[in-house]
Design a protein around this motif. Sequence first.
Motif, mmCIF file in Angstrom:
data_model
loop_
_atom_site.group_PDB
_atom_site.id
_atom_site.type_symbol
_atom_site.label_atom_id
_atom_site.label_comp_id
_atom_site.label_asym_id
_atom_site.label_seq_id
_atom_site.Cartn_x
_atom_site.Cartn_y
_atom_site.Cartn_z
ATOM 1 N N GLN A 129 0.843 -1.199 0.000
ATOM 2 C CA GLN A 129 0.000 0.000 0.000
ATOM 3 C C GLN A 129 0.881 1.253 0.000
ATOM 4 O O GLN A 129 2.061 1.198 0.361
ATOM 5 C CB GLN A 129 -0.888 0.025 1.251
ATOM 6 C CG GLN A 129 -1.756 -1.195 1.456
ATOM 7 C CD GLN A 129 -2.967 -1.224 0.545
ATOM 8 O OE1 GLN A 129 -3.581 -0.200 0.298
ATOM 9 N NE2 GLN A 129 -3.295 -2.400 0.033
ATOM 10 N N ASP A 197 -4.506 8.746 -2.615
ATOM 11 C CA ASP A 197 -4.459 7.316 -2.895
ATOM 12 C C ASP A 197 -3.599 6.554 -1.887
ATOM 13 O O ASP A 197 -3.042 5.497 -2.189
ATOM 14 C CB ASP A 197 -3.958 7.061 -4.319
ATOM 15 C CG ASP A 197 -2.562 7.640 -4.575
ATOM 16 O OD1 ASP A 197 -2.094 8.451 -3.747
ATOM 17 O OD2 ASP A 197 -1.956 7.278 -5.604
ATOM 18 N N SER A 198 -3.505 7.094 -0.672
ATOM 19 C CA SER A 198 -2.751 6.429 0.403
ATOM 20 C C SER A 198 -3.710 5.696 1.338
ATOM 21 O O SER A 198 -4.858 6.104 1.516
ATOM 22 C CB SER A 198 -1.953 7.461 1.208
ATOM 23 O OG SER A 198 -0.995 8.102 0.402
ATOM 24 N N SER A 199 -3.219 4.629 1.944
ATOM 25 C CA SER A 199 -4.050 3.877 2.896
ATOM 26 C C SER A 199 -3.754 4.262 4.337
ATOM 27 O O SER A 199 -4.575 4.027 5.217
ATOM 28 C CB SER A 199 -3.828 2.376 2.717
ATOM 29 O OG SER A 199 -2.497 2.023 3.078
ATOM 30 N N LEU A 200 -2.562 4.856 4.575
ATOM 31 C CA LEU A 200 -2.130 5.106 5.950
ATOM 32 C C LEU A 200 -1.323 6.400 6.037
ATOM 33 O O LEU A 200 -0.431 6.628 5.213
ATOM 34 C CB LEU A 200 -1.285 3.922 6.430
ATOM 35 C CG LEU A 200 -0.671 3.965 7.831
ATOM 36 C CD1 LEU A 200 -1.753 4.035 8.905
ATOM 37 C CD2 LEU A 200 0.217 2.735 8.053
ATOM 38 N N ASN A 227 -10.704 7.530 3.428
ATOM 39 C CA ASN A 227 -10.070 6.237 3.141
ATOM 40 C C ASN A 227 -8.724 6.063 3.839
ATOM 41 O O ASN A 227 -8.159 4.970 3.818
ATOM 42 C CB ASN A 227 -9.871 6.085 1.633
ATOM 43 C CG ASN A 227 -11.185 6.021 0.884
ATOM 44 O OD1 ASN A 227 -12.150 5.451 1.377
ATOM 45 N ND2 ASN A 227 -11.233 6.628 -0.301
ATOM 46 N N VAL A 228 -8.207 7.132 4.439
ATOM 47 C CA VAL A 228 -6.886 7.081 5.069
ATOM 48 C C VAL A 228 -7.012 6.710 6.543
ATOM 49 O O VAL A 228 -7.785 7.326 7.277
ATOM 50 C CB VAL A 228 -6.161 8.439 4.945
ATOM 51 C CG1 VAL A 228 -4.794 8.386 5.626
ATOM 52 C CG2 VAL A 228 -5.992 8.826 3.488
ATOM 53 N N CYS A 251 -12.078 9.440 9.164
ATOM 54 C CA CYS A 251 -10.978 8.465 9.166
ATOM 55 C C CYS A 251 -10.976 7.628 10.443
ATOM 56 O O CYS A 251 -11.353 8.112 11.512
ATOM 57 C CB CYS A 251 -9.626 9.176 9.071
ATOM 58 S SG CYS A 251 -9.430 10.280 7.661
#
Length: 288
Positions: A129, A197-200, A227-228, A251
């Motif tokens: 990711q 477009d990052s997950s974390l 989404n983060v 979040c």
Amino acid sequence: MSNRIQGTTGLIGLIGNPLKHSRSPHMHNSAFEKLGLDYVYLCFEVPEEGLAKAIEALKTFNAKGSNITFPHKQKVLNYLDEISEDAKIIGSVNTIKIDSESKKITGYNTDGRGFIASLDELDIPFRNQKVVLAGVGGAGRAIAIQLAYEGVGELCIKELNKSLATEIKETINKYIPNIKVKIVKDDEASLKEELKDSSLLINATPLGMKGREDKCIISSAETLNSNVFVYDIVYDPRETLLMKYAKQAGCKTINGINMMIWQGAIAFKIWFGVDMPQEYVRQELFEK
């Protein structure tokens, strides 16, 4: 805690400066009491110029080991006989073990491993990711390199000290060349773009910690998207300004309590070869 210190009691230390905020003595002494280990964990506030004498004192007092924290994590490398491979690459040490017979000192770094263990414990996705990491000084340095070792898809580093950020990027490129590393520009618009477009998102800066509660790596919830997953390694206060912004943005969030306990548990296993009673320690520190 009951009064259990006696003539046979062994020593574990914490060397750093300042240390009055540290929860490590409470954590480790709770574990000693629970497991019936005849040891005590004490803080030693040592200025930078006093590190060599402090290390020698630990040997003299037959200490089993010590944690090492700011500002000594890198300078302590000069006083070690051996160093673990991951700590060598990270370039800093936060845990030492002293051989009782030879007095040889081995250095380890449990920050990165503790952070990864906390992610895995809660099934927070990061492997393959895109991850944004703010701050690569101190614990952030270990986190960056451990994330690369564990197979992060892309690592975006936000760090005001560009020479430090470049050094971390070059270290990862040298030892883990398949990992893409990018240095984020200082402006918040660039950070917002990377987060799309990052997950974390990880905050490994001191911003938001006790005494800096009004500080944050972002100026508002608008920088984030739902989404983060937001991980702030600060654990005092329990909810930072970043976490408040993150919740406003929808979040999921977590503070640094799990990382603190895991990095302590790994150090505990290095010293004693047994597992720290983590649930008991958590209750002692944070749930009573």
